[in-house]
Scaffold this motif. Structure first.
Motif, PDB file in Angstrom:
ATOM      1  N   MET A  12       3.734  24.590 -16.191  1.00 29.47           N
ATOM      2  CA  MET A  12       2.936  24.419 -14.972  1.00 29.47           C
ATOM      3  C   MET A  12       3.829  23.849 -13.876  1.00 29.47           C
ATOM      4  N   ARG A  13       3.327  23.868 -12.672  1.00 29.43           N
ATOM      5  CA  ARG A  13       4.070  23.272 -11.568  1.00 29.43           C
ATOM      6  C   ARG A  13       4.318  21.797 -11.897  1.00 29.43           C
ATOM      7  N   PRO A  14       5.556  21.306 -11.697  1.00 31.72           N
ATOM      8  CA  PRO A  14       5.848  19.919 -12.071  1.00 31.72           C
ATOM      9  C   PRO A  14       4.821  18.942 -11.490  1.00 31.72           C
ATOM     10  N   GLY A  15       4.386  18.026 -12.330  1.00 33.76           N
ATOM     11  CA  GLY A  15       3.397  17.036 -11.901  1.00 33.76           C
ATOM     12  C   GLY A  15       1.987  17.398 -12.341  1.00 33.76           C
ATOM     13  N   LYS A  16       1.737  18.703 -12.482  1.00 35.58           N
ATOM     14  CA  LYS A  16       0.385  19.167 -12.787  1.00 35.58           C
ATOM     15  C   LYS A  16      -0.103  18.649 -14.147  1.00 35.58           C
ATOM     16  N   ILE A  17       0.760  18.733 -15.145  1.00 29.71           N
ATOM     17  CA  ILE A  17       0.307  18.341 -16.487  1.00 29.71           C
ATOM     18  C   ILE A  17       0.091  16.822 -16.573  1.00 29.71           C
TER      19      ILE A  17
ATOM     20  N   TYR B 133       8.273  23.705  -5.767  1.00 32.09           N
ATOM     21  CA  TYR B 133       8.363  25.091  -5.313  1.00 32.09           C
ATOM     22  C   TYR B 133       8.022  26.034  -6.470  1.00 32.09           C
ATOM     23  N   ILE B 134       7.385  27.133  -6.096  1.00 38.01           N
ATOM     24  CA  ILE B 134       6.966  28.079  -7.127  1.00 38.01           C
ATOM     25  C   ILE B 134       7.854  29.318  -7.113  1.00 38.01           C
TER      26      ILE B 134
ATOM     27  N   ALA C 120      10.404  26.369 -11.832  1.00 38.71           N
ATOM     28  CA  ALA C 120      11.323  27.106 -10.961  1.00 38.71           C
ATOM     29  C   ALA C 120      12.536  26.262 -10.574  1.00 38.71           C
ATOM     30  N   ARG C 121      12.302  25.004 -10.178  1.00 44.34           N
ATOM     31  CA  ARG C 121      13.379  24.172  -9.632  1.00 44.34           C
ATOM     32  C   ARG C 121      13.588  22.874 -10.397  1.00 44.34           C
ATOM     33  N   GLY C 122      12.864  22.691 -11.495  1.00 45.89           N
ATOM     34  CA  GLY C 122      13.032  21.467 -12.269  1.00 45.89           C
ATOM     35  C   GLY C 122      12.035  20.392 -11.875  1.00 45.89           C
ATOM     36  N   ASN C 123      12.042  19.318 -12.630  1.00 43.28           N
ATOM     37  CA  ASN C 123      11.025  18.277 -12.517  1.00 43.28           C
ATOM     38  C   ASN C 123      11.308  17.240 -11.443  1.00 43.28           C
ATOM     39  N   THR C 124      12.511  17.263 -10.888  1.00 43.84           N
ATOM     40  CA  THR C 124      12.879  16.286  -9.857  1.00 43.84           C
ATOM     41  C   THR C 124      13.500  17.020  -8.675  1.00 43.84           C
ATOM     42  N   GLY C 125      13.748  16.275  -7.605  1.00 47.39           N
ATOM     43  CA  GLY C 125      14.416  16.855  -6.446  1.00 47.39           C
ATOM     44  C   GLY C 125      13.430  17.340  -5.407  1.00 47.39           C
TER      45      GLY C 125
ATOM     46  N   SER D 278      15.041  23.885 -15.391  1.00 49.40           N
ATOM     47  CA  SER D 278      14.816  24.640 -14.167  1.00 49.40           C
ATOM     48  C   SER D 278      15.299  26.059 -14.416  1.00 49.40           C
ATOM     49  N   SER D 279      14.424  27.032 -14.234  1.00 52.14           N
ATOM     50  CA  SER D 279      14.824  28.419 -14.499  1.00 52.14           C
ATOM     51  C   SER D 279      15.964  28.878 -13.585  1.00 52.14           C
TER      52      SER D 279
END
Lengths: 404, 404
Positions: free
Chosen positions: A103-108, A142-143, A132-137, A204-205
């Motif tokens: 899921m989008r970071p933070g959602k879970i 971003y999706i 898409a871009r990882g859990n930080t930064g 991050s993919s």
């Protein structure tokens, strides 16, 4: 000896689409029990639609794409936005080894199922979060989909015809990211096996894709060079291209590394004089005159099928292979001989041919032995057998739409 | 030294160029001890590949080699002579894993085939990476990276959704197929290592690069046996909504299949009259009109904006937009800086060069570079004297005889 490598490992799978779903499917093919958590509120879009082929599916169990992406898993219906659904997940995590989500970071975390919470419930849990871009930064929320990953990671910029726009890569980027996730989970499992310690993995993919072109970034850092598109060319080898063959959209790839190989190629074509022609006699000249050389080679290849050219060249030790489509792959005697294909019986789709696991393990041989699950197919097993709920308790949760 | 996921795992690498070395790099960067065997004299083929600082060739400064061989111990060994073979067998005795990418026939002739090596070390996990695997009618075929991405269908499907109907299929940029095969092999290796840790038993893992690449086309590859047709790179069904398009200073990519993404997109472009047509609220209809009605308008609109501007504004509107990044853009990305994606590696010959770091972030067992890629034969003494018990005079004799 174990029958399968990950026998006895249970994975709670919140992943959907391609990159996440395939990550856990790989682990299922290695023998893990993967329970996909899905609900009518949040249905995996590959049950409905394919971004890669553009197909739409009538109902959740009729998607051939979902089948390919979720082979070997189980499915249980839990609505994560329902408090009692969250409780069910927690009970399941308590008896599991790994959690995978994309899921989008933070959602879970917002759902009350973040790593901090799950670690309280199961101290040695391994949790992988793929995004898409990882859990930080700054770009963490971003999706993206695979075509976007291919662009952000740098691959699109260096892929394409020399004289044209960059091109997207798609499904393969998802499946590479999926493989990286499976690799990461395996590494964490080995660490847990040695130390008893679980952990959190942030994947991050786009980063997991950029690592496949390290030397391109180093060229920029060392030399300020921004590498760009070069079609099928190689920096040193020539000929090194794909040539039109007999038939519609049929092509063969040929790569020549040495003067001897070039001589053999010329001999097969019937123009041995090219080997001494000053335009082509050494690799430096061939590289600089490759456009001209490619045209000459194609005059020959168009009169043969791609498999004929491949055979003729391989017989004299020149690297050649068809540019394969699905039909070519299906007709490839080598792949058939190696047991590349498997069949699964899907209750709705019928018998389907799929790619078997591609690794041949001598001690713990792998096989695709079941299709992707129907939507909620394993509710009884998960809620009844694993969590020990009675039929009436399960019915109640269904009425409340926690099981949904 | 920090603990890492694969601390204590001993690996021997008998491989060159990209796929095999990338496979062991993945293990070494997570803490495994990797001994890399190179032929005396020239060393690994990637030492000649570059790119080089200032484009000056130097066997110790090839970026491809430096990137793919971090954290490894390097020894030289002529495996073609009896003493070399004996040393190889001694090295095999003391490791958990052997990664090789040599020709199956050559391995048999050297006495390095699995049947022989398991006698020496029954716990050995041996992963053999070959273009077409260990058996089957094409085992003897020669193949360069170009041939394999085309034999693996990845080439035929690129450019994905091609706008160039008469042009040839393409290899993706860089060496994606080789890296992908290396990752695939590393994943299978960890599965086998997990089994070894559980049961004490080793096994042989047969990885075909062609099949590893085909597995990335899990959806498209079985299409012919299932549906009697083969997708092409020209596939353009109604569901696909997105493309790479030029903008003011480069290219962007977008993917607006889902209706909520479409709505975000309409707001992003200023809610123009044409986009308000309710016909576009239907996903399939939107797809049918994409090429003729939507794409040209996106191109016209995007002209006025920079790629960074479109990326961030698009994402702020909840629309999957991304930049087609060059190596320069990525090295300078603020997001990646905040995540510490690039790392500086200081090498005794090449100096300090920035390169991509972790493919994923593990909370308890971090990825790290503890030592740069080895100089040719740098660890001969450490490995041959300290580990195998040869004395310094032996080392000298072996050096003179060209064994190391």
């Amino acid at each position: 000896m174990l029958e399968y490598p990950l026998e006895g490992i249970r994975i709670v799978d919140f992943a959907w689409a391609w990159a996440g779903a395939q990550a856990t499917s790989i682990l299922a093919l290695l023998g893990a029990e993967v329970i996909k958590i899905e609900s009518m509120r949040r249905i995996d879009h590959s049950r409905v639609f394919s971004l890669t082929t553009g197909q739409w599916f009538d109902e959740p169990d009729s998607s051939v794409i979902f089948n390919d992406m979720n082979l070997g898993k189980m499915s249980a219906n839990i609505d994560l936005s329902h408090p009692e659904g969250v409780d069910l997940v927690k009970k399941l995590v308590k008896i599991s080894d790994v959690v995978v989500q994309n899921m989008r970071p933070g959602k879970i975390d917002g759902l009350g199922l973040g790593y901090d919470v799950l670690r309280e419930i199961k101290p040695d849990i391994i949790m992988l979060s793929s995004s898409a871009r990882g859990n930080t930064g700054p770009e963490r929320e971003y999706i993206g989909y695979a075509p976007l990953f291919s662009a952000i990671s740098g691959f699109a910029y260096i892929s394409g015809y020399e004289d044209e726009d960059p091109v997207r890569l798609s499904g393969e980027i998802d499946l590479l990211s999926a493989t990286s996730s499976a690799f990461a989970v395996l590494a964490a499992l080995i660490h847990r096996q040695q130390t008893g310690e679980g952990q959190f993995i942030d994947l991050s993919s786009t980063e997991a894709t950029s690592v496949f072109m390290g030397e391109v970034f180093m060229d920029y850092c060392m030399n300020g060079r921004i590498q760009t598109r070069h079609g099928n060319k190689d920096p040193f080898m020539a000929p090194h291209n794909v040539y039109r063959c007999k038939g519609e959209d049929k092509w063969v790839s040929i790569a020549v590394a040495t003067d001897d190989e070039f001589k053999s190629l010329c001999q097969v074509i019937g123009h041995l004089e090219w080997a001494t022609d000053e335009r082509f006699a050494d690799s430096f000249s061939r590289w600089h005159n490759q456009a001209e050389l490619d045209k000459l080679i194609e005059i020959w290849t168009v009169n043969h099928t791609h498999t004929e050219v491949t055979q003729m060249l391989q017989e004299v030790g020149v690297a050649a292979a068809p540019s394969c489509n699905s039909e070519d792959i299906w007709n490839d005697p080598h792949l058939r001989d190696r047991g590349f294909w498997a069949e699964v019986d899907h209750p709705i789709l019928g018998r389907k041919t799929v790619i078997d696991t591609v690794w041949k393990l001598s001690g713990t041989p792998l096989e695709v032995n079941r299709p992707a699950p129907l939507f909620g197919e394993h509710n009884q097993y998960v809620f009844g057998e694993l969590l020990g709920l009675s039929d009436s308790e399960i019915e109640k949760l269904k009425k409340k739409k926690a099981i949904f | 030294m920090n603990k890492q996921a694969l601390t204590g795992v001993k690996v021997l690498e008998y491989a060159q160029f990209v796929a095999g070395p990338y496979c062991t790099k993945l293990l070494a960067d997570l803490g495994a001890e990797v001994i890399k065997i190179e032929p005396p004299g020239a060393g690994d083929r990637s030492r000649n590949q570059g790119p080089f600082p200032n484009d000056i060739p130097h066997a110790e400064k090839s970026a491809l080699f430096l990137y793919l061989n971090t954290n490894k111990l390097g020894v030289t060994l002529d495996t073609g002579i009896p003493t070399g073979k004996e040393i190889f067998h001694k090295l095999v005795e003391n490791v958990d894993v052997l990664i090789d990418d040599n020709h199956p026939q050559q391995m048999r002739e050297l006495g390095f085939d699995y049947a022989t090596l398991r006698q020496i070390n029954p716990r050995l996990v041996m992963t053999s990476i070959a273009p077409f695997g260990q058996n089957g009618p094409h085992t003897e075929y020669k193949a360069c990276p170009l041939n394999l991405v085309h034999a693996g269908m990845l080439g035929y499907m690129t450019p994905w959704v091609s706008r160039w109907p008469d042009r040839e299929p393409l290899q993706p940029g860089g060496m994606l197929g080789e890296y992908g095969a290396g990752l695939s092999a590393a994943t299978a290796t960890l599965a086998a290592l997990y089994v070894q840790r559980m049961s004490g038993e080793g096994q042989h893992v047969d990885v075909s690069k062609q099949e590893a690449i085909l597995a990335l086309n899990r959806v498209n590859a079985p299409q012919f046996p299932n549906d009697g047709e083969s997708d092409t790179r020209f596939v353009n069904l109604s569901g696909l909504l997105g493309d790479i398009v030029p903008c003011k200073d480069g290219h962007i990519v977008f993917q607006i299949n889902e209706t909520h993404h479409w709505k975000g997109f309409v707001q992003l472009i200023g809610n123009p009259e044409w986009a308000r047509d309710p016909v576009y609220l239907d996903g399939a209809e939107r797809g049918r009109r994409f090429q003729t009605e939507i794409r040209p308008r996106v191109i016209e609109w995007a002209k006025a904006y920079t790629k960074e501007d479109l990326y961030h504004k698009g994402q702020a509107a909840n629309c999957p937009f991304a930049v087609v990044n060059s190596a320069e853009d990525i090295v300078n990305s603020e997001h990646l800086k905040s995540r510490g994606f690039f790392v500086d590696v200081d090498h005794p010959a090449a100096g300090k060069i920035k390169q991509p770091g972790a493919p994923f972030i593990m909370s308890e067992t971090p990825w790290q570079v503890q030592s740069p890629a080895p100089l040719l034969g740098q660890h001969n003494e450490q490995v041959y004297c300290d580990r195998l018990g040869y004395d310094k005079h032996d080392l000298l004799t072996m050096r003179k005889a060209g064994i190391i």
